[in-house]
Enzyme design. Structure first.
Site, mmCIF file in Angstrom:
data_model
loop_
_atom_site.group_PDB
_atom_site.id
_atom_site.type_symbol
_atom_site.label_atom_id
_atom_site.label_comp_id
_atom_site.label_asym_id
_atom_site.label_seq_id
_atom_site.Cartn_x
_atom_site.Cartn_y
_atom_site.Cartn_z
ATOM 1 N N GLN A 35 53.718 -0.977 2.354
ATOM 2 C CA GLN A 35 54.036 0.355 2.895
ATOM 3 C C GLN A 35 52.755 1.168 3.112
ATOM 4 O O GLN A 35 52.568 1.806 4.151
ATOM 5 C CB GLN A 35 54.958 1.076 1.909
ATOM 6 C CG GLN A 35 55.126 2.557 2.157
ATOM 7 C CD GLN A 35 56.171 3.156 1.237
ATOM 8 O OE1 GLN A 35 57.351 2.937 1.419
ATOM 9 N NE2 GLN A 35 55.734 3.895 0.237
ATOM 10 N N HIS A 76 55.443 8.643 -9.845
ATOM 11 C CA HIS A 76 55.444 9.752 -8.893
ATOM 12 C C HIS A 76 54.600 10.920 -9.439
ATOM 13 O O HIS A 76 53.846 11.545 -8.693
ATOM 14 C CB HIS A 76 56.872 10.261 -8.654
ATOM 15 C CG HIS A 76 57.814 9.238 -8.090
ATOM 16 N ND1 HIS A 76 58.844 8.691 -8.819
ATOM 17 C CD2 HIS A 76 57.896 8.676 -6.857
ATOM 18 C CE1 HIS A 76 59.520 7.838 -8.065
ATOM 19 N NE2 HIS A 76 58.966 7.803 -6.875
ATOM 20 N N GLY A 135 51.525 5.354 -3.401
ATOM 21 C CA GLY A 135 51.231 4.448 -4.508
ATOM 22 C C GLY A 135 50.893 3.044 -4.020
ATOM 23 O O GLY A 135 51.498 2.539 -3.075
ATOM 24 N N HIS A 161 59.603 9.477 -11.629
ATOM 25 C CA HIS A 161 59.118 8.989 -12.921
ATOM 26 C C HIS A 161 57.609 9.236 -12.980
ATOM 27 O O HIS A 161 57.037 9.864 -12.073
ATOM 28 C CB HIS A 161 59.471 7.504 -13.102
ATOM 29 C CG HIS A 161 59.097 6.642 -11.923
ATOM 30 N ND1 HIS A 161 57.794 6.437 -11.551
ATOM 31 C CD2 HIS A 161 59.857 5.972 -11.010
ATOM 32 C CE1 HIS A 161 57.758 5.649 -10.483
ATOM 33 N NE2 HIS A 161 59.002 5.358 -10.127
HETATM 34 P P1 AMP Z 1 59.644 6.041 -3.756
HETATM 35 O O1 AMP Z 1 60.285 7.270 -4.305
HETATM 36 O O2 AMP Z 1 59.997 4.794 -4.490
HETATM 37 O O3 AMP Z 1 59.798 5.942 -2.260
HETATM 38 O O4 AMP Z 1 58.091 6.217 -4.006
HETATM 39 C C1 AMP Z 1 57.393 7.354 -3.574
HETATM 40 C C2 AMP Z 1 55.923 7.129 -3.751
HETATM 41 O O5 AMP Z 1 55.641 6.893 -5.134
HETATM 42 C C3 AMP Z 1 55.404 5.906 -2.992
HETATM 43 O O6 AMP Z 1 54.142 6.204 -2.432
HETATM 44 C C4 AMP Z 1 55.300 4.861 -4.073
HETATM 45 O O7 AMP Z 1 54.331 3.867 -3.802
HETATM 46 C C5 AMP Z 1 54.889 5.712 -5.257
HETATM 47 N N1 AMP Z 1 55.205 5.026 -6.519
HETATM 48 C C6 AMP Z 1 56.399 4.491 -6.898
HETATM 49 N N2 AMP Z 1 56.295 3.881 -8.089
HETATM 50 C C7 AMP Z 1 55.003 4.002 -8.468
HETATM 51 C C8 AMP Z 1 54.252 3.570 -9.605
HETATM 52 N N3 AMP Z 1 54.803 2.869 -10.591
HETATM 53 N N4 AMP Z 1 52.939 3.892 -9.659
HETATM 54 C C9 AMP Z 1 52.349 4.594 -8.656
HETATM 55 N N5 AMP Z 1 53.000 5.031 -7.572
HETATM 56 C C10 AMP Z 1 54.301 4.738 -7.463
#
Ligand code: AMP
Length: 290
Positions: A154, A38, A148, A35
């Protein structure tokens, strides 16, 4: 052109070529179902590095036995388009067998930081996260890796691992991207029904109230702040608080009083969906009261 790579050997070949040409490499680790949150990480990497790798891997080792591994959203074709538009050069989408071949037996455990918050509710989660990130850093050999702030614990765990194990990568924190009503973007928002989606705004509203109490009202007592947050969250009938904590931004140790920088983190179930969010608050001024 964004190309898809499924094996470590192929990824390594690309990385070797880039390195030989003196190009810098950015890595954005994800689990897919991408989204705008990412996309903001990918765009930042593309702006700061010569080449950007986005990994899309639903890491089985970071899911507990009763968690949502099987139903985690999968949408690789859409994700490829988003990566291309955001400026990625390679999407690395390996299978679980490629990442964890038969006989795999080495794990990274970051102690201390992983004890509380999500670590308490999700035993083994951060061991899985740290292990897969260590492996991705080994596979992609990035100069910079983008994470993020949305997943605050994390981010601290990865920073500590990189420091403690002398990994030659700079971790870059990126701000949380939110929807217009404040809800943090998350792949798990897809699980929410329309009714639940409206209620999910309580997480952000509770954080904003906490910030107001600290920064405008001078409230310093963490228990009082958490009580006020719980009142707001209870306005959502589908909600159940997993945790709300006010912690030191780096050690993640609970703070009884907010006297400087503090991180407020929460995990709340909306229906069956567990959502997390967090916010930095800063107590300034000379006349705090407890
Ligand atoms: P995930 O696919 O949920 O494992 O997230 C992958 C990366 O995207 C991680 O570093 C998350 O912290 C970051 N991320 C997920 N959602 C958001 C958001 N709303 N804003 C900024 N970064 C995000």
């Amino acid at each position: 052109m964004t190309s898809k790579v499924a094996t470590v050997d192929e990824l390594r070949r690309r990385v070797r070529r880039w390195r030989k040409s003196g190009l810098s490499i950015g890595l954005v680790p994800t689990m897919g179902a991408l989204h705008e949150g990412h996309a903001s990480l990918i765009r930042r990497s593309a702006a700061e590095c010569d080449r950007t790798i986005v990994s899309i891997f639903i890491n089985p080792k970071q899911f507990g036995p009763r968690e949502d591994l099987a139903k985690y959203p999968r949408q690789l074709a859409f994700d490829m388009r988003l990566c291309a538009e955001a400026g990625a050069d390679v999407v690395f989408a390996p299978t679980a067998d490629e990442v964890y071949p038969c006989g795999f037996s080495t794990y990274v455990e970051v102690e201390g930081l992983t004890r509380g918050l999500c670590g308490a509710s999700r035993p083994g989660h951060f061991r899985g996260v740290a292990t897969v990130c260590a492996k991705l850093f080994g596979m992609a050999q990035p100069d910079r890796a983008y994470f993020g702030l949305k997943d605050y614990q994390q981010l601290q765990v990865i920073k500590r691992m990189v420091r403690d194990l002398n990994m030659p990568v700079t971790i870059v924190d990126c701000p949380t991207v939110r929807l217009s009503d404040g809800l943090a973007m998350s792949s798990r928002n897809k699980y929410l029904t329309g009714y639940e989606r409206k209620q999910a705004t309580v997480l952000y509203r509770a954080l904003v109230e906490a910030r107001r109490l600290v920064q405008s009202e001078g409230v310093r007592n963490s228990c009082a702040i958490v009580r006020a947050m719980k009142r707001i969250i209870s306005e959502a009938p589908a909600s159940r608080v997993d945790y709300i904590e006010i912690v030191h931004p780096e050690t993640l140790e609970p703070l009884r009083l907010v006297t400087g920088d503090a991180q407020i983190a929460l995990a709340v179930f909306i229906g069956k969906t567990r959502l997390i969010d967090n916010m930095r608050v800063v107590a300034t001024g000379v006349k705090p009261y407890a």
